[in-house]
Design a protein around this motif. Structure first.
Motif, short mmCIF file in Angstrom:
data_model
loop_
_atom_site.label_atom_id
_atom_site.label_comp_id
_atom_site.label_asym_id
_atom_site.label_seq_id
_atom_site.Cartn_x
_atom_site.Cartn_y
_atom_site.Cartn_z
N GLN A 221 0.97 -1.11 0.16
CA GLN A 221 0.05 -0.30 0.07
C GLN A 221 0.98 1.15 0.07
OE1 GLN A 221 -3.21 0.20 -0.37
NE2 GLN A 221 -3.33 -2.10 -0.63
N GLU A 222 1.99 1.21 0.76
CA GLU A 222 2.85 2.31 0.75
C GLU A 222 3.55 2.58 -0.69
OE1 GLU A 222 7.25 3.20 2.79
OE2 GLU A 222 5.59 1.89 3.86
N LYS B 66 2.20 1.66 -3.57
CA LYS B 66 1.24 2.17 -4.30
C LYS B 66 0.90 3.86 -4.27
CE LYS B 66 -1.34 -2.06 -5.23
NZ LYS B 66 -2.77 -2.90 -5.00
N HIS B 67 0.90 4.02 -3.23
CA HIS B 67 0.77 5.44 -2.74
C HIS B 67 1.92 6.23 -3.49
CE1 HIS B 67 -0.54 8.95 -0.69
NE2 HIS B 67 0.64 9.26 -0.16
N GLU C 47 1.54 6.57 -6.92
CA GLU C 47 0.42 7.43 -7.51
C GLU C 47 0.88 8.82 -7.38
OE1 GLU C 47 -2.68 6.19 -5.22
OE2 GLU C 47 -3.22 4.30 -6.44
N THR C 48 1.35 9.32 -6.15
CA THR C 48 1.77 10.71 -5.91
C THR C 48 3.23 11.13 -6.58
OG1 THR C 48 2.87 9.99 -4.04
CG2 THR C 48 0.94 10.48 -3.90
#
Length: 92
Positions: A61-62, A64-65, A68-69
């Protein structure tokens, strides 16, 4: 030949079948139960695996974040070192 009552023969046959099914069906006197016992070590391994899986999901999740950013960066030195290590261990 004359058949007067057809129901009598049918019921007789059905009763015969019912008696046969009852006598040939296995009798269940006790309910069968299965027990599974997991050792203390097995529980520890299971909890460790679940903990690792949770940590892995958090890391995914980290990442992916970060992707994305646009803040995810690749360390080219680590990649180069892994490639060198791979080829040096396979050529021996």
């Amino acid at each position: 030949m004359r058949i007067n009552d057809t129901k009598y023969g049918l019921y007789s046959y059905q009763n015969q079948q019912n008696r046969t099914n009852i006598s040939t069906s296995p009798k269940k006197t006790m309910a069968a139960t299965d027990d599974v016992k997991i050792s203390t070590r097995g529980r520890e391994i299971s909890q460790s695996m679940m903990s690792e899986q949770t940590q892995r999901q958090n890391r995914i999740q980290e990442l992916k974040h970060q992707i994305e950013t646009g803040t995810y960066t690749v360390d080219s030195n680590k990649i180069a070192q892994k490639i060198v290590d791979f080829w040096s261990s396979n050529t021996k």
